[in-house]
Design an enzyme around this catalytic site. Structure first.
Site, mmCIF file in Angstrom:
data_model
loop_
_atom_site.group_PDB
_atom_site.id
_atom_site.type_symbol
_atom_site.label_atom_id
_atom_site.label_comp_id
_atom_site.label_asym_id
_atom_site.label_seq_id
_atom_site.Cartn_x
_atom_site.Cartn_y
_atom_site.Cartn_z
ATOM 1 N N ALA A 52 15.641 -7.949 -19.081
ATOM 2 C CA ALA A 52 15.379 -9.362 -18.790
ATOM 3 C C ALA A 52 16.694 -10.112 -18.654
ATOM 4 C CB ALA A 52 14.536 -9.998 -19.897
ATOM 5 N N THR A 78 18.360 -12.847 -20.326
ATOM 6 C CA THR A 78 18.138 -13.425 -21.663
ATOM 7 C C THR A 78 19.178 -14.448 -22.081
ATOM 8 O OG1 THR A 78 19.318 -11.570 -22.668
ATOM 9 C CG2 THR A 78 16.916 -11.374 -22.486
ATOM 10 N N THR A 80 8.184 -13.216 -24.683
ATOM 11 C CA THR A 80 8.936 -13.954 -25.699
ATOM 12 C C THR A 80 8.171 -15.142 -26.277
ATOM 13 O OG1 THR A 80 10.939 -15.322 -25.987
ATOM 14 C CG2 THR A 80 9.964 -15.285 -23.810
ATOM 15 N N TYR A 136 14.544 -20.390 -19.253
ATOM 16 C CA TYR A 136 14.263 -19.030 -19.712
ATOM 17 C C TYR A 136 12.781 -18.865 -20.019
ATOM 18 C CZ TYR A 136 14.002 -15.065 -22.937
ATOM 19 O OH TYR A 136 13.636 -13.904 -23.577
#
Length: 285
Positions: free
Chosen positions: A59, A61, A100, A124
């Site tokens: 990902a 991140t 997440t 994000y």
């Protein structure tokens, strides 16, 4: 079973490789071998390999940097996932997408359940929510938070470095969640795969902590193991005293009861796994 793991050099990617079931033939790739910012390349790679299972542990991140690079974050966290899902539909493989706590806004009065409404506060979080949608209804989506592992880039190792360098530390005390050891997360993913689970599941270690609580525990456990030579004051501060480009959820505790029920296993407290991680860190030298 032929398995493709992305993010092979990351904390979870490494844990997935070391704990893979014997029946799995694992191909693990990192950015150098497969650039997730190139959706066409991702689709072609998956079409060529034809894995039975793809675990997407890669990902974008960089939470704060994503505020100025949302297009790139979206390419990696969502467009690449869409390409994976499309290729797997054509070849008959299954997708595991790791997500997440940042898909939530932190306003819940209780731990977030898998079916709770999302409302990400950051670029994000928005791109990871888009990645969940792109994975499709047949995917297994595992949300997690505050991941750490020995040798990785994470809060634990940052605290160890700063505690060795500085005379005191100021750590945010009004963001609440739960730390997660990558080894436990990998075990849960493999367990859910074995159950042929689909849909959204949550996994963190048991218990609750602020970043301040986590930092205090890191210092205590590290001192006991000899990873630190001295204690330094850890001072709790408010989020407002440590401004960042991206807004974090103030409360992101994940309700993992459905996951534990699906697997028929128990909870492990985050401090137990922190101690195990620090012992591994000590062994690394």
């Amino acid at each position: 079973m032929k398995v493709l793991v992305t993010g092979s050099a990351g904390q979870l990617g490494r844990a997935l490789q070391t704990s893979a079931p014997p029946a799995c033939e694992v191909t693990a790739v990192d950015r150098a071998e497969l650039d997730l910012a190139d959706a066409a390349a991702v689709g072609a790679f998956v079409h060529g390999l034809k894995p039975d299972l793809l675990v997407n542990a890669a990902a974008y991140t960089a939470v704060d940097k994503a505020e100025s690079e949302e297009a790139l974050a979206h390419a990696v966290n969502a467009d690449a996932v869409a390409a994976m899902a499309e290729a797997l539909r054509a070849t008959g493989g299954r997708l595991v997408q790791v997500s997440t706590d940042f898909v939530f806004d932190g306003s819940s009065p209780r731990a977030y359940r898998p079916d709770d409404a999302r409302n990400p506060l950051s670029a994000y979080g928005r791109t990871k929510a888009a990645g969940e949608d792109a994975a499709g209804p047949d995917a297994l989506i595992v949300r997690t938070a505050w991941v750490h592992a020995a040798g990785g880039a994470n809060f634990v190792r940052t605290m160890l470095r700063l505690m060795a360098e500085r005379e005191s530390l100021r750590v945010v005390a009004d963001q609440i969640g739960a730390p997660t050891w990558a080894g436990g997360l990998a075990a849960t993913i493999w367990g859910l795969v074995a159950k042929d689970a689909r849909g959204i599941f949550h996994h963190t270690d048991a218990g609750t902590a602020s970043w301040y609580d986590f930092a205090v525990a890191i210092q205590e456990e590290a001192l006991a193991l000899g990873l630190l030579a001295r204690a330094v004051p850890v001072i709790p501060i408010a989020t407002a005293d440590y401004p960042t480009p991206a807004t974090r959820p103030a409360f992101s505790l994940l309700d993992c009861s459905a996951t534990r029920a699906a697997l028929g296993d128990g909870y492990t407290h985050w401090r137990t796994h922190l101690r195990a991680m620090l012992k591994e860190e000590l062994a690394l030298g």
